[in-house]
Design a protein around this motif. Structure first.
Motif, PDB file in Angstrom:
ATOM      1  N   THR A 104      20.858  29.536 -35.030  1.00 37.85           N
ATOM      2  CA  THR A 104      21.896  28.687 -35.597  1.00 37.85           C
ATOM      3  C   THR A 104      22.172  29.126 -37.025  1.00 37.85           C
ATOM      4  O   THR A 104      21.249  29.283 -37.817  1.00 37.85           O
ATOM      5  CB  THR A 104      21.464  27.207 -35.585  1.00 37.85           C
ATOM      6  N   TYR A 132      27.062  27.294 -36.331  1.00 40.37           N
ATOM      7  CA  TYR A 132      27.377  28.115 -35.171  1.00 40.37           C
ATOM      8  C   TYR A 132      26.060  28.431 -34.479  1.00 40.37           C
ATOM      9  O   TYR A 132      25.102  28.847 -35.124  1.00 40.37           O
ATOM     10  CB  TYR A 132      28.059  29.413 -35.607  1.00 40.37           C
ATOM     11  N   SER A 133      26.013  28.237 -33.174  1.00 43.00           N
ATOM     12  CA  SER A 133      24.818  28.557 -32.397  1.00 43.00           C
ATOM     13  C   SER A 133      25.100  29.787 -31.540  1.00 43.00           C
ATOM     14  O   SER A 133      26.001  29.778 -30.699  1.00 43.00           O
ATOM     15  CB  SER A 133      24.415  27.383 -31.502  1.00 43.00           C
ATOM     16  N   ALA A 134      24.318  30.839 -31.747  1.00 44.34           N
ATOM     17  CA  ALA A 134      24.481  32.084 -30.989  1.00 44.34           C
ATOM     18  C   ALA A 134      23.831  31.944 -29.618  1.00 44.34           C
ATOM     19  O   ALA A 134      23.041  31.026 -29.367  1.00 44.34           O
ATOM     20  CB  ALA A 134      23.848  33.239 -31.756  1.00 44.34           C
ATOM     21  N   HIS A 135      24.137  32.893 -28.744  1.00 41.63           N
ATOM     22  CA  HIS A 135      23.603  32.840 -27.381  1.00 41.63           C
ATOM     23  C   HIS A 135      22.076  32.934 -27.344  1.00 41.63           C
ATOM     24  O   HIS A 135      21.450  32.474 -26.403  1.00 41.63           O
ATOM     25  CB  HIS A 135      24.223  33.955 -26.541  1.00 41.63           C
ATOM     26  N   ASP A 136      21.458  33.507 -28.390  1.00 41.17           N
ATOM     27  CA  ASP A 136      19.998  33.622 -28.405  1.00 41.17           C
ATOM     28  C   ASP A 136      19.314  32.401 -29.026  1.00 41.17           C
ATOM     29  O   ASP A 136      18.112  32.386 -29.219  1.00 41.17           O
ATOM     30  CB  ASP A 136      19.564  34.893 -29.131  1.00 41.17           C
ATOM     31  N   GLY A 137      20.112  31.385 -29.364  1.00 40.73           N
ATOM     32  CA  GLY A 137      19.540  30.164 -29.927  1.00 40.73           C
ATOM     33  C   GLY A 137      19.537  30.121 -31.447  1.00 40.73           C
ATOM     34  O   GLY A 137      19.192  29.104 -32.037  1.00 40.73           O
TER      35      GLY A 137
END
Length: 101
Positions: free
Chosen positions: A12, A5-10
């Motif tokens: 992972t 999963y990659s979050a909006h802040d980069g």
């Protein structure tokens, strides 16, 4: 089966999914990947869908605070393997949490 999963802040996150049913997010402390030492947590995937993540306790506490019904538990006297160090306490704590409405 590993997923990411990659979050909006980069950031992972890698995690492993096993079982079926309502999800339980497992955030073990320790230096290894959760799949290397969590195993199947005594057959819990027969009852729930486990999402296993490898995360330091401080991060776990912050993560738990994001969810309204989450609970952060530290098992006294246990090391990286609370389900082995004191299996009875681990199962009791987990079962009590999972049976709450």
């Amino acid at each position: 089966m590993f997923q990411t999963y990659s979050a909006h802040d980069g950031t992972t996150l890698a995690y492993r999914v096993s079982g079926a049913g309502d999800p339980v997010i497992c955030l073990p402390g320790g230096p290894m990947q959760s799949a290397d030492y969590l195993g199947e947590l005594g057959g819990l995937p027969a009852h729930r869908r486990l999402l296993n993540l490898n995360t330091p306790p401080g991060v776990v506490a912050e993560f738990a605070a994001l969810f309204p019904h989450a609970e952060f538990a530290v098992q006294p006297g246990a090391g990286h393997f609370p389900w082995l160090d004191d299996a009875r306490r681990f199962v009791t704590t987990t079962a009590e949490f999972l049976t709450r409405p």
